[in-house]
Design an enzyme around this catalytic site. Structure first.
Site, mmCIF file in Angstrom:
data_model
loop_
_atom_site.group_PDB
_atom_site.id
_atom_site.type_symbol
_atom_site.label_atom_id
_atom_site.label_comp_id
_atom_site.label_asym_id
_atom_site.label_seq_id
_atom_site.Cartn_x
_atom_site.Cartn_y
_atom_site.Cartn_z
ATOM 1 N N PHE A 128 0.862 -1.178 0.000
ATOM 2 C CA PHE A 128 0.000 0.000 0.000
ATOM 3 C C PHE A 128 0.906 1.238 0.000
ATOM 4 O O PHE A 128 1.794 1.342 0.846
ATOM 5 C CB PHE A 128 -0.856 -0.045 1.267
ATOM 6 C CG PHE A 128 -2.018 0.901 1.263
ATOM 7 C CD1 PHE A 128 -3.048 0.759 0.349
ATOM 8 C CD2 PHE A 128 -2.093 1.921 2.202
ATOM 9 C CE1 PHE A 128 -4.135 1.618 0.368
ATOM 10 C CE2 PHE A 128 -3.177 2.794 2.229
ATOM 11 C CZ PHE A 128 -4.196 2.643 1.305
ATOM 12 N N ASP A 207 1.538 -5.362 8.081
ATOM 13 C CA ASP A 207 0.331 -4.560 7.971
ATOM 14 C C ASP A 207 -0.820 -5.533 7.702
ATOM 15 O O ASP A 207 -0.849 -6.218 6.670
ATOM 16 C CB ASP A 207 0.464 -3.538 6.836
ATOM 17 C CG ASP A 207 -0.712 -2.570 6.804
ATOM 18 O OD1 ASP A 207 -1.829 -2.975 7.193
ATOM 19 O OD2 ASP A 207 -0.521 -1.423 6.368
ATOM 20 N N TYR A 232 -11.687 -0.246 9.579
ATOM 21 C CA TYR A 232 -12.904 0.097 8.834
ATOM 22 C C TYR A 232 -13.136 -0.811 7.629
ATOM 23 O O TYR A 232 -14.059 -0.612 6.868
ATOM 24 C CB TYR A 232 -12.907 1.570 8.400
ATOM 25 C CG TYR A 232 -11.641 2.059 7.741
ATOM 26 C CD1 TYR A 232 -11.381 1.783 6.407
ATOM 27 C CD2 TYR A 232 -10.713 2.797 8.450
ATOM 28 C CE1 TYR A 232 -10.219 2.226 5.811
ATOM 29 C CE2 TYR A 232 -9.549 3.250 7.861
ATOM 30 C CZ TYR A 232 -9.297 2.965 6.540
ATOM 31 O OH TYR A 232 -8.146 3.400 5.957
ATOM 32 N N LYS A 233 -12.255 -1.813 7.439
ATOM 33 C CA LYS A 233 -12.442 -2.748 6.318
ATOM 34 C C LYS A 233 -13.256 -3.947 6.824
ATOM 35 O O LYS A 233 -14.435 -3.801 7.108
ATOM 36 C CB LYS A 233 -11.080 -3.110 5.751
ATOM 37 C CG LYS A 233 -10.446 -1.878 5.068
ATOM 38 C CD LYS A 233 -9.015 -2.034 4.669
ATOM 39 C CE LYS A 233 -8.539 -0.724 4.040
ATOM 40 N NZ LYS A 233 -7.093 -0.607 3.971
ATOM 41 N N ARG A 386 -11.928 -4.770 -8.271
ATOM 42 C CA ARG A 386 -11.726 -5.497 -7.020
ATOM 43 C C ARG A 386 -13.070 -5.890 -6.440
ATOM 44 O O ARG A 386 -13.938 -5.044 -6.236
ATOM 45 C CB ARG A 386 -11.003 -4.579 -6.042
ATOM 46 C CG ARG A 386 -9.780 -5.174 -5.433
ATOM 47 C CD ARG A 386 -8.996 -4.212 -4.584
ATOM 48 N NE ARG A 386 -9.719 -3.191 -3.872
ATOM 49 C CZ ARG A 386 -9.252 -2.556 -2.805
ATOM 50 N NH1 ARG A 386 -8.084 -2.882 -2.311
ATOM 51 N NH2 ARG A 386 -9.934 -1.601 -2.217
HETATM 52 C C1 LIG Z 1 -6.420 0.559 4.187
HETATM 53 C C2 LIG Z 1 -4.986 0.435 4.434
HETATM 54 C C3 LIG Z 1 -4.312 1.366 5.214
HETATM 55 C C4 LIG Z 1 -5.050 2.543 5.762
HETATM 56 O O1 LIG Z 1 -4.220 3.458 6.373
HETATM 57 P P1 LIG Z 1 -4.831 4.662 7.205
HETATM 58 O O2 LIG Z 1 -3.645 5.368 7.681
HETATM 59 O O3 LIG Z 1 -5.646 4.075 8.318
HETATM 60 O O4 LIG Z 1 -5.656 5.482 6.280
HETATM 61 C C5 LIG Z 1 -2.961 1.160 5.454
HETATM 62 N N1 LIG Z 1 -2.312 0.102 4.941
HETATM 63 C C6 LIG Z 1 -2.937 -0.817 4.183
HETATM 64 C C7 LIG Z 1 -2.199 -1.996 3.665
HETATM 65 C C8 LIG Z 1 -4.290 -0.663 3.895
HETATM 66 O O5 LIG Z 1 -4.915 -1.558 3.136
#
Ligand SMILES: *Cc1c(COP(=O)(O)O)cnc(C)c1O
Length: 426
Positions: A128, A207, A232-233, A386
């Protein structure tokens, strides 16, 4: 004979689904909308409305400041314990705090400090972007002596473990990867990578944003050092709900929190002028937690614990295989290619399909003509459609209807009616 490619078959699968009843626990105003974006923003549990309303009306409205002593102060630790159960950690190793990006910053900082003298950070080119930005920023703040080395995916879908084995060495301070890749859903063998890092005395930071609540994770069994993740996922905490962080017990004292604030202090309400770090996981906190937002987390965590992560994974795999079999029958070869690993054990809980017209196809799914079935997927550049499977509320019929719709869109080239200009949030 039962035809696999009919809606009746999908409905039969739903009737036999042992987790089917959990769907009733979510706010679903319009059941005809097929929501396959729970991997980006999970649905709202009915009880969350009640919980948040109680926090606002009673705890804030009536309890006022007294509510800090009636649950607010300990909320981040108390709910951290529930997340610990979901990711196979000890209850004193997880805490709710900040956003995933900020938590990654805090833990990666601690790791680099704890491995002073080592100059390499290893990640991959499927990670990410925010994670990579954080690491790039840290390198500058540490004086520019580190190198961020990215493992290159051979196909943008999966990772080459042999190459990773070559990259990790005694110069490696930290291996920081997403357990499940946000585009392709590729899932690392957490145990193998953790062992590899430890063989060279490097630290590992996972992560878990795309795995927590969807796939079983056993941080303790595997001996993971550090982890962060989003709520939130698949944890359905709502937009911007705070993230969590995990620090292995043995590392908690040694690791430094780069942002020392009063909530990480031994006793914030002594208002001591000199910072004394708190014992245990609390030292990784910084400022006042978002109480209202955190209060919305509990109902979904309870549902996940009740359903059991093993059963959730079982359904996720079955639904993924079902989706893939429909795509094989209807889509692959007609401009669509697989964008996710073919084997369930190498995949998280979403499936990406690649198509050159992916963006416009997503538009056609989400914004069809009046009276037609709405399907909400998400799109990830440059060509990934997705499709997220969130087993607590995704039905087989949802999947059937989404795939049938894709078939129709391709058959009639319906995407040609949509512009390809991107919206601000995709
Ligand atoms: C959704 C997601 C995030 C989100 O990061 P925020 O700082 O909470 O916005 C981070 N890393 C990964 C791999 C994600 O999928």
């Amino acid at each position: 004979m039962d035809n696999l490619y009919t809606i009746e078959h999908a409905r039969m699968l739903d009737r036999n689904d042992p987790l089917g009843h959990f769907r009733q626990g979510f706010v679903i105003k319009d059941p005809s909308i097929v929501y396959l974006d729970g991997n980006s923003l999970g649905r709202l549990p009915e009880k969350t409305v009640e919980f948040m309303e109680n926090t606002i009306r009673e705890q804030w409205g009536e309890g006022l400041i007294r509510s800090w002593n009636e649950g607010w102060y300990n909320q981040s630790v108390r709910l951290g314990k529930k997340i610990a159960q979901i990711i196979g950690a000890h209850p004193d190793e997880v805490i709710i705090s900040d956003s995933t990006s900020v938590n990654l910053y805090k833990l990666a900082f601690g790791a680099l400090k704890a491995r002073e003298g080592r100059t390499e950070i290893i990640s991959d080119d499927m990670n990410f972007p925010s994670d990579l930005y954080i690491l790039q920023g840290l390198i500058g703040q540490f004086g520019g002596n580190h190198t961020l080395r990215l493992l290159k995916s051979p196909d943008g879908i999966s990772s080459d473990m042999t190459e990773l084995v070559r990259m990790v060495s005694h110069s490696t301070a930290l291996v920081s990867l997403s357990h499940v890749a946000y585009k392709s859903a590729y899932m690392y063998d957490m145990e193998r990578v953790t062992e590899l890092a430890h063989m060279h005395d490097a630290l590992v930071l996972w992560d878990l944003s795309h795995s927590v609540g969807a796939v079983p994770v056993s941080l303790n069994r595997v001996g993971v050092d550090l982890a962060v993740g989003c709520t939130y996922k698949y944890l359905n905490g709502g937009p911007g709900s705070p993230a969590f962080l995990y620090v292995r017990r043995e590392l908690q004292e040694q690791l430094e929190n780069p942002i020392q604030g009063w909530f990480g202090e031994q006793n914030p309400f002594e208002f001591n002028l000199h910072y004394r770090e708190s014992e245990g996981i609390r030292k990784f906190l910084t400022g006042t937690p978002p109480v209202i937002s955190i209060s919305g987390l509990e109902p979904a965590l309870d549902m996940i614990l009740e359903a059991g992560i093993g059963s959730i994974r079982q359904k996720s795999v079955a639904q993924s295989e079902y989706l893939l079999s429909l795509s094989k029958e209807w889509l692959l070869g007609r401009g669509f290619r697989a964008g996710s690993p073919g084997f369930a054990e190498k995949r998280g809980s979403h499936i990406s399909l690649k198509h050159a017209e992916g963006y416009r196809i997503c538009k056609a799914l989400a914004d069809p003509g009046v009276g037609e079935c709405v399907v909400i997927p998400d799109f990830r550049e440059p060509n990934n459609i997705r499709l997220g499977i969130s087993p607590l509320y995704t039905t087989y019929e949802d999947i059937f209807r989404a795939m049938a719709k894709l078939k129709e869109i391709i058959g009639g080239k319906l995407y040609e009616n949509y512009p390809s200009t991107r919206e601000q949030v995709t």
